[in-house]
Design an enzyme around this catalytic site. Structure first.
Site, PDB file in Angstrom:
ATOM      1  CE  LYS A   1      34.189 -34.019 -29.247  1.00 21.59           C
ATOM      2  NZ  LYS A   1      33.764 -35.432 -29.338  1.00 21.59           N
TER       3      LYS A   1
ATOM      4  CG  ASP B   1      35.822 -36.067 -26.550  1.00 19.24           C
ATOM      5  OD1 ASP B   1      35.317 -36.896 -27.308  1.00 19.24           O
ATOM      6  OD2 ASP B   1      37.011 -35.694 -26.675  1.00 19.24           O
TER       7      ASP B   1
HETATM    8  P1  NDP Z   1      39.177 -40.092 -21.275  1.00 16.75           P
HETATM    9  O1  NDP Z   1      39.595 -38.730 -20.885  1.00 16.75           O
HETATM   10  O2  NDP Z   1      38.284 -40.860 -20.387  1.00 16.75           O
HETATM   11  O3  NDP Z   1      40.461 -41.000 -21.555  1.00 16.75           O
HETATM   12  C1  NDP Z   1      41.396 -40.654 -22.529  1.00 16.75           C
HETATM   13  C2  NDP Z   1      42.539 -41.640 -22.471  1.00 16.75           C
HETATM   14  O4  NDP Z   1      43.411 -41.403 -23.564  1.00 16.75           O
HETATM   15  C3  NDP Z   1      43.393 -41.484 -21.222  1.00 16.75           C
HETATM   16  O5  NDP Z   1      43.942 -42.733 -20.880  1.00 16.75           O
HETATM   17  C4  NDP Z   1      44.448 -40.506 -21.664  1.00 16.75           C
HETATM   18  O6  NDP Z   1      45.647 -40.562 -20.923  1.00 16.75           O
HETATM   19  C5  NDP Z   1      44.689 -40.951 -23.085  1.00 16.75           C
HETATM   20  N1  NDP Z   1      45.123 -39.785 -23.869  1.00 16.75           N
HETATM   21  C6  NDP Z   1      44.464 -38.651 -24.076  1.00 16.75           C
HETATM   22  N2  NDP Z   1      45.176 -37.777 -24.790  1.00 16.75           N
HETATM   23  C7  NDP Z   1      46.313 -38.388 -25.045  1.00 16.75           C
HETATM   24  C8  NDP Z   1      47.458 -38.004 -25.756  1.00 16.75           C
HETATM   25  N3  NDP Z   1      47.568 -36.788 -26.347  1.00 16.75           N
HETATM   26  N4  NDP Z   1      48.458 -38.902 -25.845  1.00 16.75           N
HETATM   27  C9  NDP Z   1      48.354 -40.119 -25.254  1.00 16.75           C
HETATM   28  N5  NDP Z   1      47.283 -40.533 -24.556  1.00 16.75           N
HETATM   29  C10 NDP Z   1      46.288 -39.685 -24.452  1.00 16.75           C
HETATM   30  O7  NDP Z   1      38.529 -39.938 -22.716  1.00 16.75           O
HETATM   31  P2  NDP Z   1      37.586 -40.950 -23.508  1.00 16.75           P
HETATM   32  O8  NDP Z   1      37.938 -42.350 -23.194  1.00 16.75           O
HETATM   33  O9  NDP Z   1      36.201 -40.491 -23.320  1.00 16.75           O
HETATM   34  O10 NDP Z   1      37.981 -40.621 -25.021  1.00 16.75           O
HETATM   35  C11 NDP Z   1      38.989 -41.344 -25.730  1.00 16.75           C
HETATM   36  C12 NDP Z   1      38.792 -41.148 -27.207  1.00 16.75           C
HETATM   37  O11 NDP Z   1      37.508 -41.641 -27.595  1.00 16.75           O
HETATM   38  C13 NDP Z   1      38.813 -39.687 -27.717  1.00 16.75           C
HETATM   39  O12 NDP Z   1      39.346 -39.658 -29.010  1.00 16.75           O
HETATM   40  C14 NDP Z   1      37.340 -39.308 -27.770  1.00 16.75           C
HETATM   41  O13 NDP Z   1      37.122 -38.256 -28.668  1.00 16.75           O
HETATM   42  C15 NDP Z   1      36.757 -40.619 -28.271  1.00 16.75           C
HETATM   43  N6  NDP Z   1      35.336 -40.849 -28.020  1.00 16.75           N
HETATM   44  C16 NDP Z   1      34.797 -40.766 -26.774  1.00 16.75           C
HETATM   45  C17 NDP Z   1      33.460 -41.023 -26.574  1.00 16.75           C
HETATM   46  C18 NDP Z   1      32.853 -41.012 -25.228  1.00 16.75           C
HETATM   47  O14 NDP Z   1      31.646 -41.326 -25.123  1.00 16.75           O
HETATM   48  N7  NDP Z   1      33.552 -40.699 -24.155  1.00 16.75           N
HETATM   49  C19 NDP Z   1      32.568 -41.352 -27.696  1.00 16.75           C
HETATM   50  C20 NDP Z   1      33.250 -41.485 -28.962  1.00 16.75           C
HETATM   51  C21 NDP Z   1      34.572 -41.228 -29.095  1.00 16.75           C
HETATM   52  P3  NDP Z   1      45.950 -39.428 -19.827  1.00 16.75           P
HETATM   53  O15 NDP Z   1      45.006 -39.703 -18.699  1.00 16.75           O
HETATM   54  O16 NDP Z   1      47.380 -39.616 -19.481  1.00 16.75           O
HETATM   55  O17 NDP Z   1      45.703 -38.118 -20.504  1.00 16.75           O
HETATM   56  O1  2IT Z   2      32.993 -38.278 -29.897  1.00 16.33           O
HETATM   57  C1  2IT Z   2      31.865 -38.554 -29.448  1.00 16.33           C
HETATM   58  O2  2IT Z   2      31.009 -39.116 -30.134  1.00 16.33           O
HETATM   59  C2  2IT Z   2      31.591 -38.230 -28.054  1.00 16.33           C
HETATM   60  N1  2IT Z   2      32.456 -37.734 -27.349  1.00 16.33           N
HETATM   61  C3  2IT Z   2      30.207 -38.464 -27.475  1.00 16.33           C
HETATM   62  C4  2IT Z   2      29.282 -37.341 -27.835  1.00 16.33           C
HETATM   63  C5  2IT Z   2      27.936 -37.392 -27.181  1.00 16.33           C
HETATM   64  O3  2IT Z   2      27.183 -36.424 -27.414  1.00 16.33           O
HETATM   65  O4  2IT Z   2      27.609 -38.334 -26.465  1.00 16.33           O
END
Ligand code: NDP
Ligand code: 2IT
Length: 444
Positions: A126, A166
């Site tokens: 990461k 992420d």
């Molecule tokens: P994005 O940046 O697209 O969206 C994140 C969302 O969560 C936003 O709505 C954001 O609000 C909110 N958020 C982030 N930090 C906080 C916080 N501290 N408190 C409250 N709300 C918060 O990220 P993703 O959707 O890609 O990721 C979301 C989660 O999923 C993370 O935990 C990530 O690690 C996990 N994940 C993502 C993957 C991917 O493929 N993208 C794969 C697997 C897991 P705001 O805009 O106001 O910050």
């Molecule tokens: O938490 C996760 O699994 C991710 N943010 C996606 C990682 C990736 O390499 O697609």
């Protein structure tokens, strides 16, 4: 003291001020007790757990960039290459002001087991930075991404370490980083995933984490004689994961009534309008407080509150430790059937325990959100063979992978006497393949 307890204690001592890393290590090692106890002598002799909890390499670097007013800023960049036993390092890049080494280590550690569960050959890593893309111009984001990649490009490669998105890192950031990597290294290769479709990205990668979450929830419910159709679902977050969870849940006949960002949350009793949400978040990059302008019947509330709404299924898709014991109590009191983690470690340890003790089906993030990284690995395959697969082909593979993960973790839980405990099942199933590969490769 047992070997597991010794290692947990040492991790806490040797990694001070990293509570999220301690939490992730403790959860995994607690689950592994039954396996470790059965192999204690050989694992101790080989210092297997010490090797598992110490990253192979951690890189920390300065990221200077210039804002639109000519002011120079300095952020910190990280890449933690945690474990390459089963494949090249793989995992996302988080851009958020809360990022520090402990958060990147917790995410990298989780990624080892998640990537193993996908069944694909990818190791765990990461990275990210404390840079905040929010409110920055496109040029400022580009300046940051180019500076970040100027240093990171020394340590990554299509066969060594393949970062992705992420929190805060989406298609725009990946595009700028890819351009800079190619410019410096002179290589057009699959060094990043989540790329745009015009330059080597995979169809269905954008949707994959959210769709994958719904595929595994669907399989779990099916195995318990239930369906997603007509269920009331609460989602937190409004980013990449949340948006495509909502889209797929609606396609499967559920009604999703909430979503949130870090300022507040929406309650839309007619069901979240996913097109409006995409327009606000993906196109206009606005706050969720804009949503009622397009959907006057929806309520916007400041602060936290998604888990106070009665629902059948709760899907935390924002960030770590966003669902605590109080939230778990409200969900249980309101009759929740299942909780599945779209985000990484969004449920606190106490909340997880409470939900499981109250017979809520609980799917941990390393299984439930593995569809994103699995599809990243499919993007790597397509890049290697210089071909692109159709949306249907990728989506079918994703679906098969998520169904496979459910049965793998369910079987592992059963095999070790923890039937229905998918946390234990996921940690053991993920660990087994990694430990096998580590043992085969000697002391490295
Ligand atoms: P994005 O940046 O697209 O969206 C994140 C969302 O969560 C936003 O709505 C954001 O609000 C909110 N958020 C982030 N930090 C906080 C916080 N501290 N408190 C409250 N709300 C918060 O990220 P993703 O959707 O890609 O990721 C979301 C989660 O999923 C993370 O935990 C990530 O690690 C996990 N994940 C993502 C993957 C991917 O493929 N993208 C794969 C697997 C897991 P705001 O805009 O106001 O910050
Ligand atoms: O938490 C996760 O699994 C991710 N943010 C996606 C990682 C990736 O390499 O697609």
């Amino acid at each position: 003291m047992s070997y597991v307890d010794e290692v947990i204690e040492r991790v806490i001592q040797e990694n001070p001020n990293e509570p999220e890393f301690h939490q992730a290590v403790k959860e995994v090692l607690d689950s592994l007790r039954v396996v470790v106890d059965a192999n204690e002598e050989s694992y101790r002799k080989d210092a297997l757990l010490e090797r598992l909890v110490n990253p192979e390499r951690q890189i920390k670097f300065r990221v200077p960039w210039i804002d639109d007013a000519g002011q120079v800023h300095v952020n910190t960049g990280y890449r933690v290459q945690f474990n390459s036993a089963i494949g090249p390092y793989k995992g996302g890049l988080r851009l958020h002001p809360s990022v520090n080494l402990g958060i990147i280590k917790f995410l990298g550690f989780e990624q080892i087991f998640k990537n193993s569960l996908t069944g694909l050959p990818i190791g765990g890593a990461k990275g990210g930075s404390d840079f905040d893309p929010k409110g920055k111009s496109d040029r400022e984001v580009m300046a940051f991404c180019q500076s970040f990649m100027t240093e990171l490009c020394k340590y990554i490669g299509a066969d060594t370490d393949v970062p992705a998105g992420d929190i805060g890192t989406g298609a725009r950031e990946i595009g700028y980083m890819f351009g800079q990597y190619k410019r410096i290294r002179g290589l057009f290769v699959g060094v990043l995933t989540g790329k745009g479709l015009s330059y080597g990205g995979s169809l269905a990668r954008t949707e994959a984490t959210g769709y994958g979450l719904m595929y595994i929830v669907e399989e779990m419910l099916k195995c318990h004689g239930l369906t997603i159709k007509d269920k009331l679902i609460s989602v937190s977050g409004a980013g990449n994961v949340a948006i495509y969870v909502i889209e797929k849940a609606q396609q499967l006949g559920a009604k999703v009534i909430t979503c949130s960002d870090s300022d507040g949350w929406i309650y839309d009793l007619d069901g979240i309008d996913v097109q409006v949400l995409k327009d606000i978040k993906e196109v206009k990059r606005q706050r969720l407080s804009e949503y009622p302008k397009y959907r006057p019947q929806a309520q916007y509330h400041e602060g936290k509150g998604v888990w106070s709404v009665p629902c059948d299924i709760a899907l935390p898709c924002a960030t770590q430790n966003e669902l605590d014991l109080e939230d778990a109590k409200m969900l249980v009191a309101n009759g929740v059937i299942a909780v599945a983690e779209g985000a990484n470690m969004p449920t606190t340890a106490q909340a997880t325990e409470y939900l499981q003790a109250h017979d809520v089906y609980f799917l941990p993030g390393k299984a439930a959100n593995a569809g994103g990284v699995a599809t990243s690995a499919l993007e790597m395959s397509q890049n290697s063979e210089r071909l692109s697969w159709s949306f249907e082909e990728v989506d079918q593979k994703l679906q098969a992978i998520m169904i496979g993960i459910y049965h793998n973790i369910d079987d592992a839980a059963r095999k070790y006497g923890f039937e229905g405990n998918y946390v234990v099942g996921a940690n053991i199933a993920g660990f087994e393949k990694v430990v096998d590969a580590m043992n085969a490769q000697g002391i490295v």
